[in-house]
Structures are given as structure tokens and as C-alpha cells.
Design a protein around this motif. Structure first.
Motif, PDB file in Angstrom:
ATOM      1  N   ARG A   1      64.534  31.903 -15.062  1.00 38.22           N
ATOM      2  CA  ARG A   1      65.352  32.738 -16.195  1.00 38.22           C
ATOM      3  C   ARG A   1      64.589  34.186 -16.337  1.00 38.22           C
ATOM      4  O   ARG A   1      63.473  34.261 -16.404  1.00 38.22           O
ATOM      5  CB  ARG A   1      64.928  32.115 -17.676  1.00 38.22           C
ATOM      6  CG  ARG A   1      65.713  30.590 -17.631  1.00 38.22           C
ATOM      7  CD  ARG A   1      65.419  30.104 -18.928  1.00 38.22           C
ATOM      8  NE  ARG A   1      66.276  28.754 -19.014  1.00 38.22           N
ATOM      9  CZ  ARG A   1      65.964  27.766 -19.875  1.00 38.22           C
ATOM     10  NH1 ARG A   1      64.960  27.913 -20.837  1.00 38.22           N
ATOM     11  NH2 ARG A   1      66.616  26.635 -19.865  1.00 38.22           N
ATOM     12  N   LYS A   2      65.533  35.089 -16.357  1.00 35.62           N
ATOM     13  CA  LYS A   2      64.954  36.465 -16.302  1.00 35.62           C
ATOM     14  C   LYS A   2      64.205  37.045 -17.633  1.00 35.62           C
ATOM     15  O   LYS A   2      63.176  37.619 -17.605  1.00 35.62           O
ATOM     16  CB  LYS A   2      66.342  37.678 -16.543  1.00 35.62           C
ATOM     17  CG  LYS A   2      66.126  38.847 -16.050  1.00 35.62           C
ATOM     18  CD  LYS A   2      67.326  39.601 -16.013  1.00 35.62           C
ATOM     19  CE  LYS A   2      67.081  41.068 -15.394  1.00 35.62           C
ATOM     20  NZ  LYS A   2      68.312  41.740 -15.447  1.00 35.62           N
ATOM     21  N   GLU A   3      64.322  36.083 -18.685  1.00 36.21           N
ATOM     22  CA  GLU A   3      63.690  36.328 -19.973  1.00 36.21           C
ATOM     23  C   GLU A   3      62.215  35.905 -19.761  1.00 36.21           C
ATOM     24  O   GLU A   3      61.050  36.343 -20.386  1.00 36.21           O
ATOM     25  CB  GLU A   3      64.240  35.630 -20.983  1.00 36.21           C
ATOM     26  CG  GLU A   3      64.165  34.030 -20.885  1.00 36.21           C
ATOM     27  CD  GLU A   3      65.114  33.322 -21.797  1.00 36.21           C
ATOM     28  OE1 GLU A   3      64.683  32.210 -22.507  1.00 36.21           O
ATOM     29  OE2 GLU A   3      66.057  33.841 -22.048  1.00 36.21           O
TER      30      GLU A   3
ATOM     31  N   PHE B   1      56.858  35.032 -10.029  1.00 35.70           N
ATOM     32  CA  PHE B   1      57.422  36.475 -10.195  1.00 35.70           C
ATOM     33  C   PHE B   1      56.599  37.511  -9.218  1.00 35.70           C
ATOM     34  O   PHE B   1      56.540  38.605  -9.698  1.00 35.70           O
ATOM     35  CB  PHE B   1      57.516  36.745 -11.535  1.00 35.70           C
ATOM     36  CG  PHE B   1      58.334  35.766 -12.509  1.00 35.70           C
ATOM     37  CD1 PHE B   1      59.768  35.837 -12.228  1.00 35.70           C
ATOM     38  CD2 PHE B   1      57.883  35.025 -13.215  1.00 35.70           C
ATOM     39  CE1 PHE B   1      60.403  34.924 -13.048  1.00 35.70           C
ATOM     40  CE2 PHE B   1      58.496  34.084 -14.004  1.00 35.70           C
ATOM     41  CZ  PHE B   1      59.786  33.847 -13.863  1.00 35.70           C
ATOM     42  N   GLU B   2      56.210  36.984  -8.051  1.00 32.08           N
ATOM     43  CA  GLU B   2      55.233  37.842  -7.306  1.00 32.08           C
ATOM     44  C   GLU B   2      55.840  37.840  -5.857  1.00 32.08           C
ATOM     45  O   GLU B   2      56.264  36.803  -5.228  1.00 32.08           O
ATOM     46  CB  GLU B   2      53.685  37.278  -7.544  1.00 32.08           C
ATOM     47  CG  GLU B   2      53.250  37.442  -8.563  1.00 32.08           C
ATOM     48  CD  GLU B   2      51.681  37.340  -8.744  1.00 32.08           C
ATOM     49  OE1 GLU B   2      51.303  36.782  -7.687  1.00 32.08           O
ATOM     50  OE2 GLU B   2      50.935  37.249  -9.598  1.00 32.08           O
ATOM     51  N   PRO B   3      55.519  38.766  -5.136  1.00 31.47           N
ATOM     52  CA  PRO B   3      54.735  40.199  -5.379  1.00 31.47           C
ATOM     53  C   PRO B   3      55.663  41.043  -6.422  1.00 31.47           C
ATOM     54  O   PRO B   3      55.215  41.978  -7.078  1.00 31.47           O
ATOM     55  CB  PRO B   3      54.745  40.776  -4.196  1.00 31.47           C
ATOM     56  CG  PRO B   3      55.949  40.300  -3.458  1.00 31.47           C
ATOM     57  CD  PRO B   3      55.907  38.912  -3.684  1.00 31.47           C
TER      58      PRO B   3
ATOM     59  N   PHE C   1      64.557  38.769  -9.654  1.00 24.04           N
ATOM     60  CA  PHE C   1      65.776  39.425 -10.404  1.00 24.04           C
ATOM     61  C   PHE C   1      65.729  40.858  -9.957  1.00 24.04           C
ATOM     62  O   PHE C   1      67.002  41.316  -9.953  1.00 24.04           O
ATOM     63  CB  PHE C   1      65.446  39.223 -11.863  1.00 24.04           C
ATOM     64  CG  PHE C   1      65.463  37.836 -12.338  1.00 24.04           C
ATOM     65  CD1 PHE C   1      66.819  37.517 -12.547  1.00 24.04           C
ATOM     66  CD2 PHE C   1      64.424  37.119 -12.550  1.00 24.04           C
ATOM     67  CE1 PHE C   1      66.739  36.031 -13.026  1.00 24.04           C
ATOM     68  CE2 PHE C   1      64.504  36.030 -12.851  1.00 24.04           C
ATOM     69  CZ  PHE C   1      65.820  35.313 -13.274  1.00 24.04           C
ATOM     70  N   ASN C   2      64.939  41.516  -9.369  1.00 23.22           N
ATOM     71  CA  ASN C   2      64.955  42.997  -8.693  1.00 23.22           C
ATOM     72  C   ASN C   2      65.947  42.929  -7.646  1.00 23.22           C
ATOM     73  O   ASN C   2      66.901  43.746  -7.340  1.00 23.22           O
ATOM     74  CB  ASN C   2      63.673  43.471  -8.573  1.00 23.22           C
ATOM     75  CG  ASN C   2      62.678  43.760  -9.579  1.00 23.22           C
ATOM     76  OD1 ASN C   2      62.966  43.242 -10.535  1.00 23.22           O
ATOM     77  ND2 ASN C   2      61.698  44.651  -9.301  1.00 23.22           N
TER      78      ASN C   2
ATOM     79  N   PHE D   1      71.283  43.656  -5.146  1.00 20.34           N
ATOM     80  CA  PHE D   1      72.294  43.034  -4.535  1.00 20.34           C
ATOM     81  C   PHE D   1      73.675  43.428  -5.522  1.00 20.34           C
ATOM     82  O   PHE D   1      74.897  43.752  -4.939  1.00 20.34           O
ATOM     83  CB  PHE D   1      72.339  41.711  -4.549  1.00 20.34           C
ATOM     84  CG  PHE D   1      73.111  40.856  -3.134  1.00 20.34           C
ATOM     85  CD1 PHE D   1      74.196  41.602  -2.701  1.00 20.34           C
ATOM     86  CD2 PHE D   1      73.081  39.535  -3.219  1.00 20.34           C
ATOM     87  CE1 PHE D   1      75.026  41.045  -1.672  1.00 20.34           C
ATOM     88  CE2 PHE D   1      74.040  39.029  -2.195  1.00 20.34           C
ATOM     89  CZ  PHE D   1      74.720  39.653  -1.595  1.00 20.34           C
ATOM     90  N   GLY D   2      73.658  43.050  -6.490  1.00 20.24           N
ATOM     91  CA  GLY D   2      74.697  43.267  -7.610  1.00 20.24           C
ATOM     92  C   GLY D   2      75.506  44.557  -7.932  1.00 20.24           C
ATOM     93  O   GLY D   2      76.843  44.526  -7.840  1.00 20.24           O
ATOM     94  N   ARG D   3      74.453  45.493  -7.662  1.00 24.43           N
ATOM     95  CA  ARG D   3      75.093  47.000  -7.504  1.00 24.43           C
ATOM     96  C   ARG D   3      76.135  47.411  -6.512  1.00 24.43           C
ATOM     97  O   ARG D   3      76.627  48.326  -6.412  1.00 24.43           O
ATOM     98  CB  ARG D   3      73.865  47.887  -7.472  1.00 24.43           C
ATOM     99  CG  ARG D   3      73.247  47.975  -8.881  1.00 24.43           C
ATOM    100  CD  ARG D   3      72.120  49.272  -9.021  1.00 24.43           C
ATOM    101  NE  ARG D   3      71.219  49.302  -8.228  1.00 24.43           N
ATOM    102  CZ  ARG D   3      69.900  48.675  -8.355  1.00 24.43           C
ATOM    103  NH1 ARG D   3      69.803  48.177  -9.653  1.00 24.43           N
ATOM    104  NH2 ARG D   3      69.006  48.607  -7.666  1.00 24.43           N
TER     105      ARG D   3
END
Length: 459
Positions: free
Chosen positions: A32-34, A85-87, A91-92, A97-99
């Protein structure tokens, strides 16, 4: 249970699978992004706290994609990175990708379904899919490429649009369903169960490119190959590939229990890393001294220095690898499970004409060649343990702590182990014991105590 799921489990034909409706949501192991930032300042980044198993929305299918009912998946080290969430947070990747817009925008979600291996049944195909049909049994290559990019047609791995599926993309394999590009699919080996078929392609394909392909080490008959982490997911396939190619595999492991497992795989020389003083420190103070010690052992056992070093461990071993490989030899690397910043003495590289070759995953042709070896029974699954999807966090934690050998499988839609075999005759000819060389011994032998030293973890 959804009706489509029931049809898949009942072995329904293509027509029946087409009649059933695709569910609006499905069960998946996801982040989850949160939660990004939850491990800031925390020494033990326990992935069981960040991996959630619950329902997520079913995405729309693009024309060049298929929807796979995932019978089984497996844990790779990229799922450990994702869950820590490393390195950087994955979600980055999804935001970037979404852009790109269009169907790519679907990937930028507040959740990330992870997992880069899968075996299952195709239940839907996009309008642009040509070579695959509903009902086909498939395994999934972890590399997603852009087939409209020119470089992809020279080597898919070199294309700027290539991404690790389930790591740099959403809708991965640790789930009941997965969205996959048609260009990622290969036929499932008929003699393997779902869980045996699901553990192979990421690590076996990566090892194949590193060792066999003309794009990396390109080993030959008689080559001495040093394999760090020989009992891990990558290492277990590397040992088999070197042996099958007529080379001499020299494996480094972290315990006597793992040494016995690696010998069963056919490793000619097995070295416990404690023998060279590499036990407990992830950044050895004197890699040259350790390299001399390791070199003496290899020369004593084989009579010569290694032609190739297979190194995915990274920071803890790389300086040793560059030193110990022979004059004109090759260090091939695909990852850094102990750290990305490598230090080595460049004099031993340039003055002895050694090479360092970076390698990443494999293109579809290399994956197909590797899958052919599995289909022929020349390469065996590195499966050692199996968890249900509901225990995905526990399975990933097992790999995070190096409490495993080979690959850890995950049952997704498959209700139990042992299902999915469509070629029982070949299975009988190969034999159950040969098909599971790590699992039979791993279940009877406890794995080593977790350590931060160089490991056999998957990449």
C-alpha cells in the motif's frame, strides 16, 4: 468463490472459461502506498508488516495482454526489495509508468500487486493477441518489453521500455489473477506441477543468460565457474547449467547443510564461506587476502583459477570475485543482495585483461531456450518450500532472512500441491527424486541461521 475461478479449478474447456464472467476483484499479495516510509529508522524491516493479502480491483485488459488465472507463483528477491521499499519504493516505478498514458495509466495505483513468476491458465486474451488461446497452460517470463521499440528486436533486455513485471509494473504474479503481455508467455512444461513450474523462469532464465548466452559469459566445455550463493534460487540453476554444459561448478555456501544440497545438484567443489573467513561481515576489510585464500582452495581442488565468476551477491563478494577470476576471465553480475556499491582493486582487472559483464533477466528467446531445458527434463526446479497465498508475507520474510534454499513457491488458485501435470509419462521417466533435488533434502534438513553475510538469496 467466483464462477470463473470454479471453472478454472474444474479444468473447464476454453468455451466454458469464455462463458464465465471475469470477477470485478481478486485476491492478491500487495503493498500500500500509504505504508511507504513505515520502516524509516527501523533496523529490522519485517516485510510481514508491509505485505497485505486482500482483494484489489480487476484491471482492464489491453489488446496485447492476457489474463492468467495464477495457479502458483514464487518469491524472488525483488519482492523483498519491494516490501522493504528499498532501494526506492516501487510506487515510483508505477507513477513513472503511468505518466506514459493510455493503458499504462492503469499501473499507477495506491496498491502494488507484486510477484515476478507465475504458472497458470489463460482465461482471457486481448484483441491483439495471436499465438495464445483461452485455456492454454503457461508460465510467465518476468521481463515486459515494448515490441514497438527498435532495440527490443535486437535484444529485449536492451530496450529502454523493458520492465521487471510485478516489480516495475503492477498486477504481478502473487495473486489469483495476473495481467501479462502476450510476449511474456511460454508453454508450461507438462511434466511439472503448478508449483514446480512457477519457480523457474526469473532465476533460471537469468542464470541462463549470464552463463550460456553469447551476451554474457558464454561458458564452454571444461570451464571452471565459481558460483556465489550456490544453494539459492539463482545459484541452484547456475550449478545445473554449468554441469550440463560440461563445466566444473565451484559453489560457495553458508553451511554444511547447504553444502550437501548443492552436492546433490552436481556441484563438483563446494566451499563453506567460513573456510575463507567470510562469515558474518558484509564488507570484508581485505578482499585480496580473502581472494588469495579462496584461490588456493579452488586451485587445490581443480588445478586452476576460475574462468568465470557468477556473482549476484554484490558488495560483500565483488572485490574477491574480480581478484580471484583468472587472467582474461569474466565476472558476470546481475544483482547485489548485500549492497550496490562495489569496491575492487582495478589493477587486477586492467593488468590481467579481465572483464566485468552486467546481465539482467533474459530476453524471450533466452527464456524459451531455458524453458526447453526444463521441458526436456535437463534442468530441474529449485523448489524447496511452498506456502499458500495467504502466507505470502511469511514466504517473503523467509527469503528476506535467508531461511531458505533454492526457491520458495506460493500456491495461488491451486488448492493443493501436486496438480497441473499433463505429461505423467515424462514425469515417471525422470523420477520424483530427481525432479525435486532441493526439496526432498531441505524438508529433512534445517536451514542455516539467518545472517547478513553473503547469501544464496534470489535476485
Amino acid at each position: 468463490m467466483f464462477s470463473l475461478t470454479e471453472a478454472v479449478l474444474a479444468g473447464a474447456d476454453a468455451a466454458e472459461l469464455q462463458r464465465e464472467k471475469v470477477p470485478h476483484e481478486y485476491l492478491a499479495a500487495h503493498l500500500r502506498k500509504e505504508d511507504v516510509g513505515m520502516f524509516a529508522g527501523v533496523e529490522d524491516k519485517d516485510v510481514r508488516k508491509s505485505v497485505h493479502v486482500g482483494t484489489v480491483p480487476m484491471p482492464e485488459l489491453a489488446p496485447d495482454e492476457v489474463l492468467v488465472a495464477v495457479m502458483a507463483s514464487s518469491v524472488n528477491y525483488n519482492s523483498v526489495w519491494s516490501a522493504m521499499f528499498e532501494p526506492i519504493p516501487t510506487f515510483n516505478f508505477l507513477e513513472r509508468f503511468g505518466r506514459e498514458g493510455g493503458y499504462s495509466a492503469r499501473h499507477d495505483q495506491p496498491y502494488h500487486v507484486i510477484g515476478s513468476d507465475a504458472a497458470g491458465v489463460i482465461v482471457r486474451v486481448g484483441s491483439g493477441t495471436r499465438r495464445w488461446q483461452v485455456g492454454d497452460h503457461v508460465v510467465v517470463s518476468p521481463l515486459q518489453v515494448d515490441d514497438q521499440e527498435p532495440m527490443t528486436h535486437a535484444d529485449g533486455v536492451l530496450g529502454a521500455g523493458q520492465r521487471a513485471w510485478g516489480f516495475e509494473t503492477n498486477f504481478g504474479g502473487l495473486a489469483h489473477y495476473a495481467v501479462v503481455r502476450a510476449s511474456q508467455l511460454l508453454p508450461k512444461p507438462g511434466h511439472l506441477t503448478w508449483e514446480e513450474a512457477a519457480v523457474n523462469l526469473l532465476t533460471a532464465g537469468t542464470a541462463y543468460r549470464m552463463l550460456i548466452s553469447d551476451r554474457a559469459a558464454r561458458i564452454k566445455l571444461g570451464d571452471v565457474v565459481l558460483i556465489w550463493g550456490a544453494a539459492g534460487g539463482l545459484g541452484a540453476y547456475a550449478v545445473q547449467l554449468v554441469k550440463n554444459a560440461g563445466g566444473i561448478p565451484v559453489g560457495v555456501v553458508g553451511s554444511e547443510e547447504k553444502a550437501r544440497l548443492v552436492r546433490d545438484l552436481g556441484c563438483d567443489v563446494v566451499i563453506n564461506r567460513a573456510e575463507i573467513g567470510l562469515d558474518g561481515d558484509t564488507t570484508p576489510d581485505d578482499p585480496i587476502a580473502l581472494g588469495k585464500r579462496l584461490g588456493r582452495i579452488i586451485r587445490r581442488e581443480t588445478g586452476e583459477d576460475p574462468h568465470v565468476v557468477f556473482d549476484f551477491v554484490g558488495r560483500a563478494t565483488f572485490g574477491i570475485s574480480v581478484f580471484v577470476v583468472r587472467r582474461g576471465g569474466t565476472v558476470v553480475t546481475c544483482g547485489s543482495s548485500t549492497g550496490y556499491r562495489h569496491e575492487y582493486d582495478n589493477r587486477y582487472l586492467w593488468m590481467n585483461l579481465k572483464r566485468i559483464v552486467g546481465s539482467h533477466a533474459a530476453n524471450l528467446q533466452e527464456m524459451a531456450e531455458c524453458n526447453r531445458l526444463l521441458t526436456l527434463g535437463k534442468l530441474m526446479p529449485a523448489l524447496s518450500d511452498v506456502h499458500p497465498l495467504e502466507e505470502a508475507g511469511t514466504a517473503i520474510r523467509q527469503v528476506q532472512q535467508n531461511r531458505h534454499v533454492g526457491k520458495v513457491g506460493v500456491l495461488c488458485l491451486a488448492p493443493k500441491e501436486g496438480l497441473g501435470v499433463t505429461d505423467p509419462e515424462l514425469r515417471v521417466r525422470i523420477g520424483e527424486k530427481r525432479l525435486n533435488p532441493l526439496r526432498n533434502r531441505a524438508q529433512a534438513t534445517p536451514t542455516s541461521t539467518p545472517t547478513s553475510a553473503p547469501t544464496g538469496s534470489t535476485a
